[in-house]
Design a protein around this motif. Structure first.
Motif, PDB file in Angstrom:
ATOM      1  N   GLU A  40      62.796  68.705  42.171  1.00 16.85           N
ATOM      2  CA  GLU A  40      61.710  69.674  42.275  1.00 16.85           C
ATOM      3  C   GLU A  40      60.818  69.398  43.479  1.00 16.85           C
ATOM      4  O   GLU A  40      60.314  70.328  44.123  1.00 16.85           O
ATOM      5  CB  GLU A  40      60.888  69.721  40.977  1.00 16.85           C
ATOM      6  CG  GLU A  40      60.113  68.460  40.639  1.00 16.85           C
ATOM      7  CD  GLU A  40      60.912  67.420  39.870  1.00 16.85           C
ATOM      8  OE1 GLU A  40      60.275  66.608  39.181  1.00 16.85           O
ATOM      9  OE2 GLU A  40      62.153  67.419  39.963  1.00 16.85           O
ATOM     10  N   THR A  41      60.626  68.118  43.832  1.00 17.75           N
ATOM     11  CA  THR A  41      59.802  67.785  44.995  1.00 17.75           C
ATOM     12  C   THR A  41      60.478  68.236  46.280  1.00 17.75           C
ATOM     13  O   THR A  41      59.843  68.816  47.168  1.00 17.75           O
ATOM     14  CB  THR A  41      59.536  66.272  45.046  1.00 17.75           C
ATOM     15  OG1 THR A  41      59.045  65.829  43.777  1.00 17.75           O
ATOM     16  CG2 THR A  41      58.523  65.941  46.130  1.00 17.75           C
TER      17      THR A  41
ATOM     18  N   LEU B  56      63.524  61.898  47.186  1.00 18.25           N
ATOM     19  CA  LEU B  56      62.699  62.868  46.459  1.00 18.25           C
ATOM     20  C   LEU B  56      63.416  63.381  45.214  1.00 18.25           C
ATOM     21  O   LEU B  56      64.636  63.517  45.188  1.00 18.25           O
ATOM     22  CB  LEU B  56      62.358  64.058  47.366  1.00 18.25           C
ATOM     23  CG  LEU B  56      61.645  63.745  48.675  1.00 18.25           C
ATOM     24  CD1 LEU B  56      61.373  65.033  49.451  1.00 18.25           C
ATOM     25  CD2 LEU B  56      60.352  62.980  48.443  1.00 18.25           C
ATOM     26  N   ARG B  57      62.630  63.684  44.194  1.00 14.77           N
ATOM     27  CA  ARG B  57      63.170  64.361  43.026  1.00 14.77           C
ATOM     28  C   ARG B  57      63.585  65.785  43.416  1.00 14.77           C
ATOM     29  O   ARG B  57      63.138  66.324  44.432  1.00 14.77           O
ATOM     30  CB  ARG B  57      62.124  64.423  41.912  1.00 14.77           C
ATOM     31  CG  ARG B  57      61.789  63.067  41.282  1.00 14.77           C
ATOM     32  CD  ARG B  57      60.668  63.235  40.265  1.00 14.77           C
ATOM     33  NE  ARG B  57      60.332  61.970  39.621  1.00 14.77           N
ATOM     34  CZ  ARG B  57      60.843  61.568  38.468  1.00 14.77           C
ATOM     35  NH1 ARG B  57      61.736  62.338  37.832  1.00 14.77           N
ATOM     36  NH2 ARG B  57      60.491  60.421  37.923  1.00 14.77           N
TER      37      ARG B  57
ATOM     38  N   ARG C  51      60.157  69.672  34.080  1.00 15.93           N
ATOM     39  CA  ARG C  51      60.259  69.622  35.545  1.00 15.93           C
ATOM     40  C   ARG C  51      60.867  70.897  36.117  1.00 15.93           C
ATOM     41  O   ARG C  51      60.468  71.347  37.195  1.00 15.93           O
ATOM     42  CB  ARG C  51      61.055  68.386  35.968  1.00 15.93           C
ATOM     43  CG  ARG C  51      60.315  67.075  35.705  1.00 15.93           C
ATOM     44  CD  ARG C  51      61.242  65.876  35.783  1.00 15.93           C
ATOM     45  NE  ARG C  51      61.945  65.817  37.049  1.00 15.93           N
ATOM     46  CZ  ARG C  51      63.025  65.073  37.263  1.00 15.93           C
ATOM     47  NH1 ARG C  51      63.524  64.334  36.271  1.00 15.93           N
ATOM     48  NH2 ARG C  51      63.606  65.059  38.446  1.00 15.93           N
TER      49      ARG C  51
ATOM     50  N   LYS D 277      56.157  76.819  40.878  1.00 16.68           N
ATOM     51  CA  LYS D 277      55.688  76.639  42.252  1.00 16.68           C
ATOM     52  C   LYS D 277      56.457  77.510  43.234  1.00 16.68           C
ATOM     53  O   LYS D 277      55.885  77.973  44.231  1.00 16.68           O
ATOM     54  CB  LYS D 277      55.761  75.164  42.653  1.00 16.68           C
ATOM     55  CG  LYS D 277      54.936  74.251  41.763  1.00 16.68           C
ATOM     56  CD  LYS D 277      53.519  74.778  41.536  1.00 16.68           C
ATOM     57  CE  LYS D 277      52.793  74.002  40.458  1.00 16.68           C
ATOM     58  NZ  LYS D 277      51.498  74.638  40.082  1.00 16.68           N
TER      59      LYS D 277
ATOM     60  N   ALA E 155      58.959  71.004  48.853  1.00 14.84           N
ATOM     61  CA  ALA E 155      58.701  70.570  50.223  1.00 14.84           C
ATOM     62  C   ALA E 155      59.436  71.455  51.221  1.00 14.84           C
ATOM     63  O   ALA E 155      58.879  71.878  52.248  1.00 14.84           O
ATOM     64  CB  ALA E 155      59.117  69.105  50.400  1.00 14.84           C
TER      65      ALA E 155
END
Length: 236
Positions: free
Chosen positions: A214-215, A211-212, A82, A89, A219
């Protein structure tokens, strides 16, 4: 290296160019150095240990983007790739730098992981043709982050149930750089949040769901990159 100059390519890059991309003699390629330098040329010769690249033009220097968002995320304890995904990203989206943030609930990150993340950045930079490589900074504690927050014109901290990010941006001044701060699994402690807010950070929410790490990071970064790109330049 000027027009007509040669570069010997071997090792991993040689393997990638010939085995993965299946390039051969006389194929046109571009080489870049991660610092804005770009040169076009072709493969002149391939042997068992490497290939010779010849420059067909003089190199050019591409200036970096004016948009500079710096990510501070507590991802040291993330499992199963992760953290790799987060850093990959961030590279693709155009973050200027990523710093592993050390917090009470994510106090460490292994040196082996830092080395691996640097390789992830290198591979992602090639894949998305990013000419200026994203910086991976040494891990940092909250104490050392606070002065950076105080000096930055914009610093956003992802906090559950805070004012939605888009609502905050509608009243924010036109800036194309700043800090993005995301806590660990289990979130920041109340003390950590208070210290960052006292230093000048703005708490922002990212929707109704939990949210995790990484998310939340992606975002927040994606929204701010798009917002920065949509802002008029000072001379427009």
């Amino acid at each position: 290296m000027a027009q007509g100059g040669f570069v010997r390519v071997d090792g991993d890059e040689f393997w990638h160019m010939t085995k993965v991309l299946r390039l051969s003699t006389n194929d046109r390629v571009e080489l870049f150095n991660g610092k804005g330098g770009l040169i076009q040329g072709c493969i002149q010769m391939i042997d068992r240990t490497g290939l010779d690249f010849v420059a067909l033009e003089d190199p050019i220097l591409v200036l970096p983007l004016t948009t500079q968002w710096h990510v501070f995320a507590a991802f040291g304890t993330l499992k199963g790739g992760r953290a790799d995904w987060l850093v990959e990203k961030c590279t693709e989206l155009g973050a200027h730098s990523v710093t592993p943030l050390l917090t009470d609930r994510s106090p460490t990150i292994s040196e082996n992981r830092v080395d691996r993340l640097q390789r992830v950045i290198f591979a992602a930079s090639k894949q998305c043709q990013r000419l200026h490589e994203m910086a991976l900074n040494p891990p940092m504690k909250i104490d050392h982050l606070l002065p950076l927050v105080a000096q930055s014109k914009l610093s956003f901290v992802a906090i559950a149930e805070a004012t939605p990010l888009v609502s905050t941006l509608t009243s924010s001044r036109n800036e194309s750089s700043g800090l993005i701060v995301v806590g660990p699994e289990g979130d920041f402690t109340e003390k950590e949040v208070n210290r960052m807010m006292e230093a000048g950070a703005t708490a922002v929410g990212l929707g109704p769901h939990r949210l995790r790490v990484e998310t939340a990071t992606i975002a927040l970064l994606a929204t701010l990159m798009l917002w920065s790109d949509s802002q008029p330049t000072p001379n427009s």
